[in-house]
Design an enzyme around this catalytic site. Structure first.
Site, PDB file in Angstrom:
ATOM      1  N   ARG A 124       6.617  17.707   2.948  1.00 24.75           N
ATOM      2  CA  ARG A 124       6.970  19.130   2.864  1.00 24.75           C
ATOM      3  C   ARG A 124       7.497  19.475   1.479  1.00 24.75           C
ATOM      4  O   ARG A 124       7.192  20.537   0.925  1.00 24.75           O
ATOM      5  CB  ARG A 124       8.007  19.472   3.943  1.00 24.75           C
ATOM      6  CG  ARG A 124       7.451  19.362   5.370  1.00 24.75           C
ATOM      7  CD  ARG A 124       8.546  19.392   6.401  1.00 24.75           C
ATOM      8  NE  ARG A 124       9.393  18.196   6.312  1.00 24.75           N
ATOM      9  CZ  ARG A 124      10.316  17.865   7.221  1.00 24.75           C
ATOM     10  NH1 ARG A 124      10.521  18.648   8.271  1.00 24.75           N
ATOM     11  NH2 ARG A 124      11.047  16.774   7.080  1.00 24.75           N
ATOM     12  N   HIS A 162      -2.634   8.142  12.286  1.00 30.05           N
ATOM     13  CA  HIS A 162      -1.190   8.305  12.492  1.00 30.05           C
ATOM     14  C   HIS A 162      -0.579   8.542  11.110  1.00 30.05           C
ATOM     15  O   HIS A 162      -0.411   7.611  10.328  1.00 30.05           O
ATOM     16  CB  HIS A 162      -0.603   7.054  13.144  1.00 30.05           C
ATOM     17  CG  HIS A 162       0.882   7.117  13.330  1.00 30.05           C
ATOM     18  ND1 HIS A 162       1.462   7.333  14.567  1.00 30.05           N
ATOM     19  CD2 HIS A 162       1.910   7.001  12.451  1.00 30.05           C
ATOM     20  CE1 HIS A 162       2.778   7.339  14.431  1.00 30.05           C
ATOM     21  NE2 HIS A 162       3.069   7.137  13.145  1.00 30.05           N
ATOM     22  N   ASP A 217       4.067  -2.960  18.890  1.00 32.04           N
ATOM     23  CA  ASP A 217       3.359  -2.156  17.895  1.00 32.04           C
ATOM     24  C   ASP A 217       2.004  -2.755  17.536  1.00 32.04           C
ATOM     25  O   ASP A 217       1.083  -2.046  17.131  1.00 32.04           O
ATOM     26  CB  ASP A 217       4.200  -2.080  16.612  1.00 32.04           C
ATOM     27  CG  ASP A 217       4.848  -0.719  16.419  1.00 32.04           C
ATOM     28  OD1 ASP A 217       5.027  -0.012  17.419  1.00 32.04           O
ATOM     29  OD2 ASP A 217       5.170  -0.373  15.269  1.00 32.04           O
ATOM     30  N   ASP A 255       8.954  13.115   1.141  1.00 37.22           N
ATOM     31  CA  ASP A 255       8.694  14.046   2.242  1.00 37.22           C
ATOM     32  C   ASP A 255       7.547  14.968   1.854  1.00 37.22           C
ATOM     33  O   ASP A 255       7.628  15.689   0.850  1.00 37.22           O
ATOM     34  CB  ASP A 255       9.960  14.855   2.544  1.00 37.22           C
ATOM     35  CG  ASP A 255       9.851  15.666   3.817  1.00 37.22           C
ATOM     36  OD1 ASP A 255       8.807  16.308   4.041  1.00 37.22           O
ATOM     37  OD2 ASP A 255      10.826  15.681   4.597  1.00 37.22           O
ATOM     38  N   GLY A 273       4.108  13.077  12.351  1.00 33.64           N
ATOM     39  CA  GLY A 273       4.707  14.281  11.773  1.00 33.64           C
ATOM     40  C   GLY A 273       3.780  15.100  10.897  1.00 33.64           C
ATOM     41  O   GLY A 273       3.660  16.320  11.065  1.00 33.64           O
ATOM     42  N   ILE A 274       3.102  14.455   9.949  1.00 34.25           N
ATOM     43  CA  ILE A 274       2.197  15.176   9.051  1.00 34.25           C
ATOM     44  C   ILE A 274       0.893  15.493   9.765  1.00 34.25           C
ATOM     45  O   ILE A 274       0.392  16.617   9.716  1.00 34.25           O
ATOM     46  CB  ILE A 274       1.930  14.344   7.783  1.00 34.25           C
ATOM     47  CG1 ILE A 274       3.237  14.094   7.025  1.00 34.25           C
ATOM     48  CG2 ILE A 274       0.920  15.041   6.879  1.00 34.25           C
ATOM     49  CD1 ILE A 274       3.116  13.083   5.904  1.00 34.25           C
TER      50      ILE A 274
END
Length: 296
Positions: free
Chosen positions: A225, A148, A89, A223, A275-276
């Site tokens: 969302r 990211h 990483d 989250d 994801g976002i």
């Protein structure tokens, strides 16, 4: 269950689901390893020496490096004839110049205890940098900011394909505001809260890692969302707290991205991923709209 059993289940599933006809089709295994310290600047074939070095670096990632090695040992036992590669990483960020990875604390802490900025999410930043350069026609010179943005989030300033700065630091807690992580705060808050709450420094660090960020400010979720839905809640307190959480996070993205545009002397592309970053067009729009009045 243990790692060896998990590996056996996975390998059996590869055959049962006809992903491979047999395990003989597998020629190599890649192992994500969180921390490579200053030792590894690229993915590396795992030898006994490499495994020992990963073990030596466990103090820098006590929750991850030992588990990464356990997974490697399990796969090595199950697939002894194939090559195994450690994918770090931290590797992509090893091109940062010293003035960008050093902290303004006594120099001996870097020399003796390896305290410095390392950065994480390197596999993601490396991949999207390469993809962006392809889309730009692989220019000799380029200035890219990679974002990211998932539950964990980090930004990187990339010049001519090489990372020159990144927002995560000595640990993945640093940088922008995340789902449950605070990102950058005044370090004195740790000892202040420890005294006020009668908690240990470790307790406060746990709060900053697992109970802060979007979750801590909104009070409902880490989250994004849920935060987006919450901004439209009929409960005015929920709507306010979720809107505040969203604004705080956007501000942290813009603050870092703006400093990176200055560092790079301009910007050819901003890349959003995870994801976002991939799925939330509103977040992308808000970041770009905030940067546009100054940077065009």
């Amino acid at each position: 269950l243990n790692h060896a059993v998990a590996v056996e289940i996975l390998l059996n599933s590869l055959v049962e689901e006809k992903i491979v006809a047999s395990l003989n089709e597998i020629n190599g295994v890649g192992h994500r390893v969180v921390h490579g310290g200053e030792k590894f600047a690229a993915s590396t074939v795992i030898s006994e020496e490499v495994a020992n070095t990963i073990e030596e670096l466990k103090d820098l990632a006590p929750l991850h490096n030992p588990a990464n090695l356990t997974g490697y040992e399990a796969f090595k036992k199950a697939l002894p004839e194939v090559g195994h590669v450690a994918v770090f990483d931290t590797a992509f960020h090893q091109t940062m110049p010293k003035e960008n990875f050093m902290y303004p604390i006594p120099y001996e802490y870097y020399e003796k205890h390896m305290v410095r900025r390392y950065g994480f999410h390197g596999t993601s930043h490396l991949y999207v940098t390469g993809r962006c350069l392809d889309l730009l026609g692989n220019p000799e010179h380029s200035r890219i900011i990679t974002c990211h943005i998932g539950n964990g989030a980090s930004l990187a300033a990339v010049k001519d394909g090489k990372c020159v700065n990144t927002s995560m630091g000595f640990t993945p807690l640093a940088g922008v505001m995340m789902g449950t992580r605070s990102g950058d705060i005044d370090p004195a808050i740790v000892t202040y809260l420890a005294a006020k709450l009668n908690k240990s420094a470790d307790d406060v660090m746990n709060i900053l890692n697992k109970k802060s960020g979007l979750l801590g400010v909104s009070g409902i979720s880490g989250d994004s969302r849920d935060i987006k839905k919450g901004t439209e809640s009929e409960d005015p307190n929920v709507a306010y707290r979720c809107s505040l959480a969203q604004k705080l996070q956007i501000n942290s993205f813009v603050e870092i991205a703006g400093s990176y545009i200055t560092l790079l002397g301009g910007c050819d592309a901003i890349v959003f991923t995870a994801g976002i970053g991939e799925n939330d067009a509103d977040i992308r729009r808000m970041v770009c709209e905030a940067l546009a009045p100054v940077f065009g």
